[in-house]
Design a protein around this motif. Structure first.
Motif, PDB file in Angstrom:
ATOM      1  N   VAL A  36       0.838  -1.199   0.000  1.00  0.00           N
ATOM      2  CA  VAL A  36       0.000   0.000   0.000  1.00  0.00           C
ATOM      3  C   VAL A  36       0.873   1.249   0.000  1.00  0.00           C
ATOM      4  CG1 VAL A  36      -1.659   1.333   1.360  1.00  0.00           C
ATOM      5  CG2 VAL A  36      -1.873  -1.156   1.226  1.00  0.00           C
ATOM      6  N   VAL A  38       0.549   5.649   0.282  1.00  0.00           N
ATOM      7  CA  VAL A  38      -0.401   6.646   0.786  1.00  0.00           C
ATOM      8  C   VAL A  38      -0.016   8.073   0.438  1.00  0.00           C
ATOM      9  CG1 VAL A  38      -1.150   5.192   2.715  1.00  0.00           C
ATOM     10  CG2 VAL A  38       0.806   6.733   3.016  1.00  0.00           C
ATOM     11  N   TYR A  55      -7.327   3.260  -7.683  1.00  0.00           N
ATOM     12  CA  TYR A  55      -7.808   3.064  -6.313  1.00  0.00           C
ATOM     13  C   TYR A  55      -8.509   1.707  -6.231  1.00  0.00           C
ATOM     14  CZ  TYR A  55     -10.201   3.996  -1.870  1.00  0.00           C
ATOM     15  OH  TYR A  55     -10.661   3.929  -0.572  1.00  0.00           O
ATOM     16  N   GLU A  57      -7.266  -2.765  -5.522  1.00  0.00           N
ATOM     17  CA  GLU A  57      -6.184  -3.716  -5.284  1.00  0.00           C
ATOM     18  C   GLU A  57      -5.908  -4.508  -6.556  1.00  0.00           C
ATOM     19  OE1 GLU A  57      -7.686  -5.725  -1.801  1.00  0.00           O
ATOM     20  OE2 GLU A  57      -7.996  -3.766  -0.855  1.00  0.00           O
ATOM     21  N   LEU A  72      -1.946  -1.265  -3.885  1.00  0.00           N
ATOM     22  CA  LEU A  72      -3.053  -0.317  -3.794  1.00  0.00           C
ATOM     23  C   LEU A  72      -2.499   1.067  -3.495  1.00  0.00           C
ATOM     24  CD1 LEU A  72      -6.082   0.489  -3.410  1.00  0.00           C
ATOM     25  CD2 LEU A  72      -5.809  -0.163  -0.995  1.00  0.00           C
ATOM     26  N   ILE A  74      -3.735   4.383  -2.118  1.00  0.00           N
ATOM     27  CA  ILE A  74      -4.904   4.903  -1.412  1.00  0.00           C
ATOM     28  C   ILE A  74      -5.041   6.400  -1.671  1.00  0.00           C
ATOM     29  CG2 ILE A  74      -6.041   5.163   0.808  1.00  0.00           C
ATOM     30  CD1 ILE A  74      -4.502   2.806   1.840  1.00  0.00           C
ATOM     31  N   ASP A  75      -6.187   6.785  -2.142  1.00  0.00           N
ATOM     32  CA  ASP A  75      -6.512   8.181  -2.390  1.00  0.00           C
ATOM     33  C   ASP A  75      -7.451   8.649  -1.282  1.00  0.00           C
ATOM     34  OD1 ASP A  75      -8.643  10.194  -3.590  1.00  0.00           O
ATOM     35  OD2 ASP A  75      -6.804  10.438  -4.761  1.00  0.00           O
ATOM     36  N   ALA A  79     -11.234   7.472  -0.499  1.00  0.00           N
ATOM     37  CA  ALA A  79     -11.438   6.755   0.755  1.00  0.00           C
ATOM     38  C   ALA A  79     -12.545   7.415   1.569  1.00  0.00           C
ATOM     39  CB  ALA A  79     -10.139   6.705   1.555  1.00  0.00           C
ATOM     40  N   LEU A 118      -6.556   7.183   5.464  1.00  0.00           N
ATOM     41  CA  LEU A 118      -5.466   6.445   4.828  1.00  0.00           C
ATOM     42  C   LEU A 118      -5.087   5.211   5.634  1.00  0.00           C
ATOM     43  CD1 LEU A 118      -3.240   9.484   3.785  1.00  0.00           C
ATOM     44  CD2 LEU A 118      -4.618   8.061   2.268  1.00  0.00           C
ATOM     45  N   LYS A 121      -8.023   2.521   5.736  1.00  0.00           N
ATOM     46  CA  LYS A 121      -8.150   1.653   4.565  1.00  0.00           C
ATOM     47  C   LYS A 121      -7.161   0.498   4.645  1.00  0.00           C
ATOM     48  CE  LYS A 121      -9.883   0.775   0.445  1.00  0.00           C
ATOM     49  NZ  LYS A 121     -11.302   0.430   0.239  1.00  0.00           N
ATOM     50  N   ALA A 122      -5.928   0.790   5.074  1.00  0.00           N
ATOM     51  CA  ALA A 122      -4.923  -0.266   5.205  1.00  0.00           C
ATOM     52  C   ALA A 122      -5.301  -1.241   6.321  1.00  0.00           C
ATOM     53  CB  ALA A 122      -3.550   0.355   5.473  1.00  0.00           C
TER      54      ALA A 122
END
Length: 324
Positions: A36, A38, A55, A57, A72, A74-75, A79, A118, A121-122
């Motif tokens: 991931v 960020v 955005y 996986e 991934l 992450i935006d 998110a 951020l 999401k992870a």
């Protein structure tokens, strides 16, 4: 065993490269990892030679033994749309807010909320299970912000405390912190054998420990080989030109006198560098953490080089079950 592994480091130390190599190392023997990012730099895509990550996986590599690496990017804005849909069922209204610029405003005006999104999401990927109750990913590796702000980035609960005392955002921050401060998580720091990166690493570890965030390992990146043995290093450091000139003459080297000065200067510089690196290794040893070293890749880092670095990490135990 830490299922969520966060990789940080001073700018220029190669933390994205180390995170990618760690993802490959942990994906061996059929395991699946999610890598991931960020910061919106698309550094992972560049390393793996792929198109910009969306955005979502996406599988980007296969590790030895059939393991898989997914990635991934992450935006924060997207998110937040996910978050609004999950808790408030806004649907099209959320998309309308994005068009009006409200989403960008929310993630900019409240950076603590941005970090919750951020990291959240992870952490969701860490917790996610399939229909059989098995974790979807064996490991989630985050290419995190630099050392100077990693503690504040991860300590999201404190960041949002003044913004939301109760409600979904507060609950989300609490859920994130339960993962981040648990044995599931390890925060690794990447450094070089240079004074400034090593000092920043030591400072970062102290901050993480003060915040009760779990520190993992130190990865020493771009380690250059030693070209001289101990006797040669002592000779070079002492600048013993006459002895070197005589040795060259005995070896049949013509024009040895002209060669001695540049040879001695280069050797002395190498000896000085080795001495400084030993000092920094001593500082790192004093931190009391597991340490792994990765060699300097002279031709740059591509997918083949990443596999070589992953192999080196596995040799040093970074990709084995039971590591910290």
């Amino acid at each position: 065993m830490s299922r969520f592994q966060v990789v940080s480091g001073k700018g220029g130390t190669g933390k994205t490269t180390v995170a990618a190599a760690l993802a490959l190392a942990l994906a061996t023997e059929g395991r699946r990892t999610l890598l991931v990012e960020v910061e919106g730099r698309q550094g992972i895509a560049q390393l793996f030679g792929s198109d910009a990550l969306p955005y979502e996986e996406r599988k980007i590599a296969v590790a030895p033994g059939g393991g898989e690496v997914y990635a991934l990017a992450i935006d924060a804005e997207l998110a937040l749309l996910d978050y609004l849909q999950m808790f408030y069922k806004l649907g099209g209204a959320g998309r309308a807010l994005k068009k009006l610029g409200a989403i960008d405003f929310a993630t900019t005006i409240a950076p603590g909320v941005r970090d919750v999104l951020l990291t959240g999401k992870a952490c969701e990927a860490v917790r996610r299970k399939d229909k059989q109750g098995r974790f979807v990913y064996d490991h989630v590796i985050m290419d995190a912000p630099p050392t100077g702000r990693i503690t504040r980035f991860l300590n999201v609960n404190d960041e949002v405390a003044g913004l939301a005392k109760i409600g979904p955002i507060h609950n989300q921050a609490q859920a994130v912190m339960r993962v981040l401060k648990s044995p599931q998580t390890a925060v690794h720091l990447v450094t070089l054998l240079e004074e400034m990166p090593v000092q920043e690493t030591a400072d970062g570890i102290a901050e993480l420990r003060a915040a009760e965030l779990p520190v993992g390992s130190v990865f020493v990146n771009m380690v250059r080989p030693h070209l001289l043995d101990e006797d040669a290093l002592r000779t070079a450091a002492g600048g013993r030109r006459k002895e070197i000139a005589k040795a060259l003459t005995r070896a049949g080297v013509t024009g040895s006198a002209a060669l001695v000065r540049p040879l001695v200067e280069q050797a002395a510089e190498h000896a000085e560098r080795v001495g400084l690196e030993r000092e920094q290794r001593a500082v790192l040893a004093g931190l009391g953490l597991p340490t792994a070293e990765l060699p300097l890749m002279g031709d740059g880092v591509d997918l083949a080089a990443l596999h070589d670095l992953a192999t080196e990490l596995r040799k040093q135990g970074a990709g084995q079950e039971g590591d910290a």
